[in-house]
Enzyme design. Structure first.
Site, short mmCIF file in Angstrom:
data_model
loop_
_atom_site.label_atom_id
_atom_site.label_comp_id
_atom_site.label_asym_id
_atom_site.label_seq_id
_atom_site.Cartn_x
_atom_site.Cartn_y
_atom_site.Cartn_z
N ASP A 1 9.18 2.73 0.26
CA ASP A 1 8.08 3.36 1.00
C ASP A 1 8.22 2.93 2.46
O ASP A 1 7.82 1.85 2.84
CB ASP A 1 6.73 2.91 0.42
CG ASP A 1 5.56 3.45 1.23
OD1 ASP A 1 5.79 4.09 2.27
OD2 ASP A 1 4.41 3.22 0.81
N LYS B 1 3.47 8.63 9.17
CA LYS B 1 3.26 8.01 10.48
C LYS B 1 4.22 8.53 11.57
O LYS B 1 4.04 9.66 12.00
CB LYS B 1 3.27 6.49 10.32
CG LYS B 1 2.14 6.09 9.34
CD LYS B 1 1.79 4.64 9.27
CE LYS B 1 0.48 4.49 8.50
NZ LYS B 1 0.56 3.79 7.24
N TYR C 1 0.85 -1.19 0.00
CA TYR C 1 0.00 0.00 0.00
C TYR C 1 0.88 1.24 0.00
O TYR C 1 1.81 1.33 0.81
CB TYR C 1 -0.90 0.00 1.25
CG TYR C 1 -1.84 1.18 1.32
CD1 TYR C 1 -2.87 1.34 0.39
CD2 TYR C 1 -1.71 2.14 2.32
CE1 TYR C 1 -3.74 2.42 0.46
CE2 TYR C 1 -2.58 3.22 2.40
CZ TYR C 1 -3.59 3.36 1.47
OH TYR C 1 -4.46 4.42 1.55
C1 LIG Z 1 -0.04 4.31 5.87
C2 LIG Z 1 0.78 4.09 4.67
C3 LIG Z 1 0.74 4.95 3.56
C4 LIG Z 1 -0.25 6.08 3.44
O1 LIG Z 1 -0.07 7.06 4.40
P1 LIG Z 1 -1.29 8.08 4.72
O2 LIG Z 1 -0.70 9.02 5.70
O3 LIG Z 1 -2.39 7.22 5.26
O4 LIG Z 1 -1.66 8.72 3.45
C5 LIG Z 1 1.62 4.73 2.52
N1 LIG Z 1 2.49 3.71 2.57
C6 LIG Z 1 2.56 2.86 3.61
C7 LIG Z 1 3.57 1.77 3.61
C8 LIG Z 1 1.69 3.00 4.68
O5 LIG Z 1 1.73 2.11 5.69
#
Ligand SMILES: *Cc1c(COP(=O)(O)O)cnc(C)c1O
Length: 430
Positions: A239, A267, A144
Site C-alpha cells: 500500500d 494522494k 491504515y
Molecule cells: C491515506 C491512505 C489510505 C486511504 O486513502 P483515501 O484516499 O483517504 O481513501 C490508504 N492507505 C494509506 C497508506 C494511506 O496513507
C-alpha cells in the site's frame, strides 16, 4: 492567533455534517479544540478564514508534494474543465497517465484508476482473492488501508487470534478473514501463515508505514515478507498510497529494491484531486473485468479533471527527478534541527524518518510498531506540542499517529522558522 471565524464556521458545519467534518481526523478530536477552516493556499502556506498564514506540514495529507496551487497542475485542471468535466467514456488522457505511471513504477504492467486510496486497497484485495482463490488476508496493526470493512480490524488479544472489528457495522464474518500481525515482526507473520496453511490470499502492508507515525522497516523485514510470499504463493500488496511518488518516483519498491505483486496508490498520484489506483503485472491485472472475472468499476473513475491533475503532477515529478532528493534533504535538515533543539531543551524524544516521511514522538523508547507508537503517545505531550505549534503559525497533523507531510515548496527559511518554534515551545516539556 485568532480563530473566531473558524470556530463560528465549525459550529455551523456541525449542524448539517456529522461532527462538522467529512473525514474524522479533521475535527481535532485527538488534540482538542476547534479545527481551522482554510480559505486558500499557495506554495508552502495555507491561509485560514481568520486571515492567519500558516506553514503547512499536512499538505492535504500528502498530495501537495510540490506545494499548493502548483501552476502546471492548476492550469491543466482549468484547461480540461473548459472541455467538459466527465463523459463516462474512455479518454486519451487515461492512457497517458497510465503509460507514465507504468514507466515510473517498477514491476507493474498495467494500472487501474479509482477515486481514493480506500478504493484502491479494497479493489487490490478483491483482485488478490480472485487471483489466488483464497479468502484470508494478513494486515499489520497500525497500518491504515482506508476505511473498507476488511481493514477496520485492530489487534484484540494478540496477533494470533482472529481480528475483532473496531467499528460497529463491520461484521464478524468479515473480521474473521483478516489476520493481524505486528509490523517488523517477521516471525509473527510466519506463525500466522503456518497456522492458516493454504488459506491466505495476500499480505497487505504499508512498506514504510506512515499512519502510526513513520516507522522505518527493520533490516530484513520487507525482504522476509517477499521471501515468505514467494515460498507460499501468497501475494504481497504494497500500500504505497502515502509513500508512492514520494519516497522515490517508483516508491518503496524502487527506494528499497523490493518488488510487490500488487501496488496501491492515492494522494500524490491525483495532484490534489480524488484519485487512487492499483497496479500489477499483466498476469494479475488481466484477472480484472472486462478481461477477467474480478468485477471492479466506477462512474467517475479516470475522470478527466482528476487525470489532468494527476498527469500534470507525474510529469513534474518525472521530468524533475531531483525533487525527491530535494525533499529528502529538506526533511533531513528539519530532522537534525529539531533533534538538536529538543536535546538542548532536555526533552525526551524519538524522531523517526525515512526520506520525506518524518514523525516526532515524545518518548526515548524506540518506536518500531503500533504498540510502541501508542506507548509513546500516552504522555499526552503531543497535544500540547500541536497546539503551541499552531499558535506559532505551524500547521502539523492533529494526531500523534501521523507523519508530517513535507512539500518541496518549503524553503530553508520556513524550516529554520519551524525549528526555532520547536525550540521556543518545548523549553518546559520535561
Ligand atoms: C491515506 C491512505 C489510505 C486511504 O486513502 P483515501 O484516499 O483517504 O481513501 C490508504 N492507505 C494509506 C497508506 C494511506 O496513507
Amino acid at each position: 492567533m485568532i480563530y473566531q471565524r473558524s470556530s463560528a464556521l465549525f459550529a455551523e458545519a456541525k449542524k448539517v455534517i456529522p461532527g462538522g467534518v467529512n473525514s474524522p481526523v479533521r475535527a481535532f478530536k485527538a488534540v482538542g479544540g476547534d479545527p481551522v477552516f482554510i480559505e486558500r493556499a499557495e506554495g508552502a502556506y495555507i491561509y485560514d478564514e481568520d486571515g492567519n498564514k500558516l506553514i503547512d506540514y499536512i499538505n492535504s495529507w500528502g498530495p501537495m508534494i510540490l506545494g499548493h496551487a502548483h501552476k502546471p497542475v492548476v492550469d491543466a485542471v482549468i484547461d480540461r474543465a473548459q472541455k467538459g468535466t466527465s463523459f463516462g467514456t474512455p479518454t486519451e488522457i487515461e492512457t497517458k497517465i497510465a503509460e507514465l505511471a507504468v514507466k515510473m513504477v517498477p514491476n507493474i504492467d498495467k494500472i487501474r484508476m479509482v477515486n481514493s486510496g480506500t478504493e484502491a486497497c479494497m479493489s487490490a484485495v478483491r483482485l488478490a482473492r480472485g487471483f489466488t482463490g483464497k479468502e484470508k488476508i494478513i494486515k499489520f496493526a497500525g497500518c491504515y488501508h482506508g476505511h473498507s470493512d476488511s481493514f477496520l480490524i485492530q489487534a484484540g488479544s494478540g496477533a494470533m487470534t482472529f481480528g475483532t472489528p473496531n467499528s460497529p457495522g463491520v461484521t464478524q464474518g468479515t473480521a474473521k478473514d483478516t489476520l493481524l500481525a505486528a509490523y517488523n515482526d517477521l516471525n509473527g507473520v510466519k506463525q500466522i501463515v503456518d497456522q492458516n496453511k493454504d488459506e491466505i490470499a495476500c499480505i497487505i502492508v504499508e512498506p514504510v508505514p506512515g499512519n502510526m507515525g513513520c516507522i522505518p522497516p527493520a533490516s530484513g523485514f520487507l525482504e522476509g515478507l517477499r521471501q515468505l510470499c514467494d515460498e507460499t504463493g501468497i501475494l504481497l500488496i504494497f500500500d504505497e498510497v502515502m509513500s508512492g511518488f514520494r519516497l522515490a518516483a517508483g516508491g518503496v519498491q524502487e527506494r528499497l529494491g523490493i518488488h510487490a505483486d500488487i501496488v496501491c496508490f492515492g494522494k500524490v498520484i491525483g495532484g490534489g484531486l480524488p484519485v487512487g489506483a492499483f497496479a500489477a503485472r499483466n498476469e494479475i491485472m488481466d484477472y480484472l473485468a472486462p478481461v477477467g472475472p474480478v468485477y471492479q468499476a466506477g462512474t467517475l473513475s479516470g475522470n478527466p479533471l482528476a487525470m489532468a491533475a494527476g498527469l500534470a503532477m507525474l510529469i513534474e515529478l518525472s521530468e524533475n527527478p531531483e525533487i525527491f532528493n530535494s525533499i529528502d534533504k529538506k526533511t533531513e535538515y528539519l530532522h537534525e534541527g529539531m533533534e538538536k533543539v529538543l536535546k538542548a531543551n532536555g526533552v525526551k524524544h524519538t524522531i523517526n524518518r525515512v526520506g520525506s516521511m518524518i514523525s516526532v514522538h515524545f518518548s526515548e523508547d524506540p518506536v518500531t510498531d503500533f504498540a510502541s507508537s501508542a506507548e509513546a503517545a500516552r504522555s499526552g505531550k503531543f497535544n500540547t506540542f500541536f497546539h503551541r505549534m499552531l499558535e506559532n503559525g505551524i500547521y502539523i497533523a492533529p494526531s500523534a499517529f501521523e507523519t508530517w507531510f513535507i512539500s518541496d515548496a518549503l524553503s530553508y527559511e520556513d524550516l529554520d522558522k519551524t525549528i526555532a518554534v520547536v525550540e521556543k515551545i518545548t523549553k518546559d516539556f520535561d
